[in-house]
Write a protein that holds these residues in place. Structure first.
Motif, PDB file in Angstrom:
ATOM      1  N   LEU A   1      -5.491  -4.286   9.452  1.00  0.00           N
ATOM      2  CA  LEU A   1      -4.202  -3.705   9.300  1.00  0.00           C
ATOM      3  C   LEU A   1      -3.055  -4.662   9.312  1.00  0.00           C
ATOM      4  CD1 LEU A   1      -4.620  -0.475  11.046  1.00  0.00           C
ATOM      5  CD2 LEU A   1      -4.127  -0.527   8.706  1.00  0.00           C
ATOM      6  N   SER A   2      -3.111  -5.990   9.538  1.00  0.00           N
ATOM      7  CA  SER A   2      -2.043  -7.098   9.601  1.00  0.00           C
ATOM      8  C   SER A   2      -1.344  -7.173   8.555  1.00  0.00           C
ATOM      9  CB  SER A   2      -2.405  -8.244  10.439  1.00  0.00           C
ATOM     10  OG  SER A   2      -3.447  -8.869   9.248  1.00  0.00           O
ATOM     11  N   ALA A   3      -0.219  -7.918   8.526  1.00  0.00           N
ATOM     12  CA  ALA A   3       0.747  -8.329   7.399  1.00  0.00           C
ATOM     13  C   ALA A   3      -0.043  -9.201   6.402  1.00  0.00           C
ATOM     14  CB  ALA A   3       2.008  -8.770   7.702  1.00  0.00           C
TER      15      ALA A   3
ATOM     16  N   LEU B   1      -4.111  -6.024   5.103  1.00  0.00           N
ATOM     17  CA  LEU B   1      -3.850  -4.807   4.059  1.00  0.00           C
ATOM     18  C   LEU B   1      -2.721  -5.007   3.179  1.00  0.00           C
ATOM     19  CD1 LEU B   1      -4.897  -2.249   2.919  1.00  0.00           C
ATOM     20  CD2 LEU B   1      -3.663  -1.024   4.624  1.00  0.00           C
ATOM     21  N   ARG B   2      -1.715  -5.684   3.906  1.00  0.00           N
ATOM     22  CA  ARG B   2      -0.433  -5.870   2.756  1.00  0.00           C
ATOM     23  C   ARG B   2      -0.657  -6.832   1.574  1.00  0.00           C
ATOM     24  NH1 ARG B   2       4.810  -7.185   6.367  1.00  0.00           N
ATOM     25  NH2 ARG B   2       4.069  -5.233   7.162  1.00  0.00           N
TER      26      ARG B   2
ATOM     27  N   ASP C   1      -0.315   3.192  10.744  1.00  0.00           N
ATOM     28  CA  ASP C   1      -0.095   1.817  10.338  1.00  0.00           C
ATOM     29  C   ASP C   1      -0.200   1.573   8.873  1.00  0.00           C
ATOM     30  OD1 ASP C   1       0.618   1.061  12.789  1.00  0.00           O
ATOM     31  OD2 ASP C   1      -1.393   0.055  13.437  1.00  0.00           O
ATOM     32  N   ALA C   2      -1.332   2.442   8.441  1.00  0.00           N
ATOM     33  CA  ALA C   2      -1.725   2.287   6.922  1.00  0.00           C
ATOM     34  C   ALA C   2      -0.616   2.960   6.192  1.00  0.00           C
ATOM     35  CB  ALA C   2      -2.921   3.117   6.665  1.00  0.00           C
TER      36      ALA C   2
ATOM     37  N   ASP D   1       2.448   3.136   6.977  1.00  0.00           N
ATOM     38  CA  ASP D   1       3.433   2.265   7.167  1.00  0.00           C
ATOM     39  C   ASP D   1       3.650   1.008   6.099  1.00  0.00           C
ATOM     40  OD1 ASP D   1       5.123   3.525   8.904  1.00  0.00           O
ATOM     41  OD2 ASP D   1       4.066   2.092  10.603  1.00  0.00           O
ATOM     42  N   GLU D   2       2.192   0.723   5.935  1.00  0.00           N
ATOM     43  CA  GLU D   2       2.004  -0.532   4.874  1.00  0.00           C
ATOM     44  C   GLU D   2       2.097   0.210   3.564  1.00  0.00           C
ATOM     45  OE1 GLU D   2       1.507  -3.736   5.064  1.00  0.00           O
ATOM     46  OE2 GLU D   2       1.476  -3.336   7.388  1.00  0.00           O
TER      47      GLU D   2
ATOM     48  N   ILE E   1       5.973  -0.101   3.092  1.00  0.00           N
ATOM     49  CA  ILE E   1       6.555  -1.574   2.906  1.00  0.00           C
ATOM     50  C   ILE E   1       6.145  -2.209   1.584  1.00  0.00           C
ATOM     51  CG2 ILE E   1       5.930  -3.832   3.986  1.00  0.00           C
ATOM     52  CD1 ILE E   1       5.667  -2.487   6.705  1.00  0.00           C
ATOM     53  N   THR E   2       4.983  -1.871   1.150  1.00  0.00           N
ATOM     54  CA  THR E   2       4.558  -2.206  -0.100  1.00  0.00           C
ATOM     55  C   THR E   2       4.928  -1.550  -1.289  1.00  0.00           C
ATOM     56  OG1 THR E   2       2.536  -1.205  -0.199  1.00  0.00           O
ATOM     57  CG2 THR E   2       2.643  -3.489   0.739  1.00  0.00           C
TER      58      THR E   2
END
Length: 177
Positions: free
Chosen positions: A110-112, A115-116, A146-147, A149-150, A153-154
């Motif tokens: 799940l880090s930048a 997954l991002r 967290d997912a 949030d990604e 973000i994306t």
């Protein structure tokens, strides 16, 4: 305010310096402190909590889902323990149609850098992908947050929370062997 009071000394033969007592009245300072405290409390804006909107499905169940996802657009994420994310491109319809090939399962976190980057790369390959997010039993709620949030973000336009089905469980068991 402040007062100076002269204390009377007993009279003896020698002249002595008179001692003067000093008393400071703190009332105006306390008043000022409370006025300042009240002023700053009333003029300060408190941090407003930010929330993410999630569109939930309607309450009445339907037999056929209205929103069919094409195999070409779909990307499925399976969130697991310890922040592991397993993903594959397309839909896993092995339970519905055994003739369909099994998808290739990839693993990230799940880090930048995990997954991002996968999501951004998928957006470059396939404009407007649909991301299906599934969770394994025992997955922490924080990993789902967290997912999501990604996704924010994306700038994913379409994503859905979907239950893990039998064909996905078989795919995961096959990868562990």
């Amino acid at each position: 305010m402040a007062e100076i009071q002269a204390a009377s000394a007993p009279r003896s033969g020698k002249p002595r310096a008179t001692k003067k007592a000093f008393r400071l009245d703190m009332t105006p300072m306390v008043d000022l402190a409370f006025l300042l405290l009240t002023f700053f409390m009333l003029t300060t804006t408190f941090a407003k909590p930010t929330v993410m909107e999630i569109g939930m499905p309607s309450k009445k169940p339907t037999l056929e889902p209205d929103n069919k996802v094409s195999e070409k657009q779909a990307m499925t994420l399976i969130l697991g323990e310890n922040g592991k994310v397993r993903y594959f491109f397309g839909l896993n319809e092995a339970a519905v149609n055994p003739a369909t090939p099994r998808p290739v399962l990839h693993t990230t976190d799940l880090s930048a850098d995990g997954l991002r980057q996968v999501l951004l790369q998928r957006q470059r390959q396939q404009p407007a992908p649909v991301v299906l997010i599934k969770t394994q039993p025992g997955t922490k709620y924080q990993y789902l947050v967290d997912a999501l949030d990604e996704m924010n973000i994306t700038d994913q336009k379409k994503y859905a929370l979907v239950e893990l089905n039998r064909s996905d469980e078989e795919l995961l068991k096959g990868q562990q062997l």
